[in-house]
Design a protein around this motif. Structure first.
Motif, short mmCIF file in Angstrom:
data_model
loop_
_atom_site.label_atom_id
_atom_site.label_comp_id
_atom_site.label_asym_id
_atom_site.label_seq_id
_atom_site.Cartn_x
_atom_site.Cartn_y
_atom_site.Cartn_z
N ASP A 174 -5.73 -0.68 -4.63
CA ASP A 174 -5.15 -1.21 -3.40
C ASP A 174 -6.09 -2.26 -2.80
N GLU A 175 -5.81 -3.51 -3.07
CA GLU A 175 -6.63 -4.63 -2.59
C GLU A 175 -8.13 -4.38 -2.81
N SER B 57 0.84 -1.20 0.00
CA SER B 57 0.00 0.00 0.00
C SER B 57 0.87 1.24 0.00
#
Ligand SMILES: Nc1ncnc2c1ncn2[C@@H]1O[C@H](COP(=O)(O)OP(=O)(O)OP(=O)(O)O)[C@@H](O)[C@H]1O
Ligand SMILES: [Mg+2]
Lengths: 246, 244
Positions: free
Chosen positions: A165-166, A45
């Motif tokens: 991000d995920e 991240s």
């Protein structure tokens, strides 16, 4: 010489004493799809958040589309304009309707008028397959729908690069597929994408390049097939095994 | 709650029938009583107007003071802390006296009673508003700022379209409390001669010598105003939260 769209060179970042990014370098060409994976806390991240400066790096340099990331407001504005970002927790604006979520940026930052912004928003809602939800509020949508709205919201800013991000980590299993499908379509349209995810099936199908991070460093990087077939590092091999066994 | 209020009023009325009370001063069936009642109620206009003005100003000032309190720069935060600590330390009555009698000497600028009252009330309340706003804004998650940044909104637009609309919904109950508080504190402005509810009651007491009945009516006047106000705030809350 072909220069990369995003060039990250020897970037380091600390939180107090903790080294979150340790001398990371990475190049991403226009149209390239990069998947970043790695254990929790490895700095994934942090790395992609440095690209649009949600975090500031301490040393090294990041160049996006020829612009060197700095505190200069104009440069920052330009770079943020180039980069769309999709978050794990969607981060939709709960007090605004879906349509208003999508038109706020274009109207305030790109200067579109209401009609143009609405039309554009509807086009992108079609693209993420939820045009019929335009007048609902985020709280009335499922997680998968919310994440697709978030993707559309980013696309409305006409970015050249999309950072994820995920994007599917907060979703129930049955909704993961619908979001990954939208992302795959985006990839085949030629968008430059950097995706932090543990969806290895998606990675193998879509990614040109795989990056494996551990303890703030890029441990393994290379063309997707090569990295999966013949990983150079034991850590990556072990990580993949662990994910596949789950 | 409604039942309790009814019971209380009932008890008041019953005891009102005993000899100690002289309801004639405010008996609407007699010309004098009616005139007195009307006289008392004319104060409501100023009480309401003064409170609304004061709350409006204190909300704006409070917000302006809250914003530096959210900064990452210690210098800005110090401005916020100093303002809040200093203003909060001064009793409202003292502030009213200071603004009305002191400020003209300091600045050469005389405020009439109304504006002196509004100014003092607003000043005093702004410190509390600043704290309420700061808390409300801080309760909005970082993700909302990041999402706003990622669609290129600048600070002003982020605040205006993303953060404040959400923060205000959350602090509405606290703002409602503050408005009730303001309405009550406005009675203090009677000391500098403001013709509001309390002042009217005081003047009537001086001519009629019936403090018990007149102040009871005064209590009921405030009670009524505040009940209406609370209902209004609740209605607004429901409306604003209906969407999500
Ligand atoms: N604001 C912060 N303050 C202090 N430490 C932080 C902060 N943000 C991240 N870290 C630390 O930096 C390290 C890297 O964090 P990062 O969020 O980049 O990891 P990640 O690879 O994305 O992990 P995850 O898979 O859990 O999301 C972690 O150890 C984390 O605890
Ligand atoms: Mg992470």
């Amino acid at each position: 010489m072909k220069s990369a769209l995003i060039s990250i060179q020897k970037v380091s970042k600390r939180y107090d004493r903790f080294l979150a990014l340790d001398d990371v370098s990475l190049e991403v060409n226009a149209g390239e799809k990069v998947v970043i994976c790695g254990p929790s806390g490895s700095g994934k991240s942090t790395l992609i958040r440095c690209i649009n400066r949600l975090e500031t790096h301490d040393s090294g340099e990041i160049i996006v589309d020829g612009l060197r990331l700095s505190n200069d407001k104009h440069v920052l504005e330009k770079i943020r304009g180039h980069c769309g970002m999709v978050f794990q927790q969607f981060n939709l604006f709960p007090h605004l309707s879906v349509l208003e979520n999508l038109t706020l940026g274009p109207r305030r930052a790109l200067g579109l008028d209401e009609k143009a912004a609405n039309e554009q928003a509807m086009r992108y809602l079609e693209r993420v397959k939820i045009p019929d939800q335009a007048h609902k509020f985020p709280g009335q949508l499922s997680g998968g729908q919310q994440q697709r709205v978030a993707i559309a919201r980013s696309l409305c800013m006409q970015p050249r690069i999309m950072l994820f991000d995920e994007p599917t980590s907060a979703l129930d299993p049955e909704m993961i597929a619908e979001v990954l499908e939208v992302m795959s379509e985006l990839a085949s349209d030629g968008m430059t994408m950097i995706v932090v995810t543990h969806e290895m099936g998606f990675a193998r199908r879509v990614a040109d390049k795989m990056v494996f991070m551990d303890q703030g460093q890029i441990v393994e990087v290379g063309p997707t097939e090569q990295v999966f077939e013949a990983p150079k590092s034991e850590r990556f091999a072990a990580f993949i095994q662990q994910i596949l066994n789950h | 709650m409604k039942r309790n209020i009814l019971l209380l009023s009932g008890a008041l009325l019953l005891s009102g029938c005993s000899e100690n009370w002289g309801w004639y001063v405010v008996d609407p069936r007699t010309p004098n009583g009616l005139a007195n009642l009307k006289f008392m109620m004319t104060g409501a206009y100023n009480t309401i107007l003064m409170s609304l003005m004061a709350i409006l100003i204190s909300v704006i000032v409070g917000l302006l003071i809250a914003l530096p309190g959210l900064s990452s720069k210690p210098y800005y935060r110090a401005i916020n802390r100093t303002y809040v600590e200093v203003v909060r330390a001064v009793p409202i009555l003292v502030l009213i006296l200071w603004v009305y009698y002191g400020l003209p000497q300091l600045t050469g600028l005389t405020l009439n009673v109304f504006w002196a009252g509004v100014f003092a009330l607003a000043l005093s309340d702004s410190a509390f508003q600043a704290e309420i706003f700061r808390g409300g804004i801080q309760s909005i998650s970082r993700g909302q700022y990041e999402a706003a940044q990622s669609i290129s909104l600048n600070y002003r637009d982020t605040m205006r379209f993303v953060i404040l609309p959400q923060a205000i919904r959350r602090i509405l109950p606290a703002l409602g409390n503050q408005l009730v508080y303001m309405l009550k504190m406005s009675s203090l402005v009677s000391v500098i001669g403001m013709q509001e509810l309390t002042r009217k009651a005081n003047e009537l007491v001086v001519t009629e010598y019936r403090p018990l009945e007149i102040y009871t009516i005064l209590v009921l006047e405030y009670l009524l105003l505040i009940l209406i106000l609370s209902a209004g705030v609740r209605w607004l809350e429901q409306r604003m939260n209906a969407a999500y």
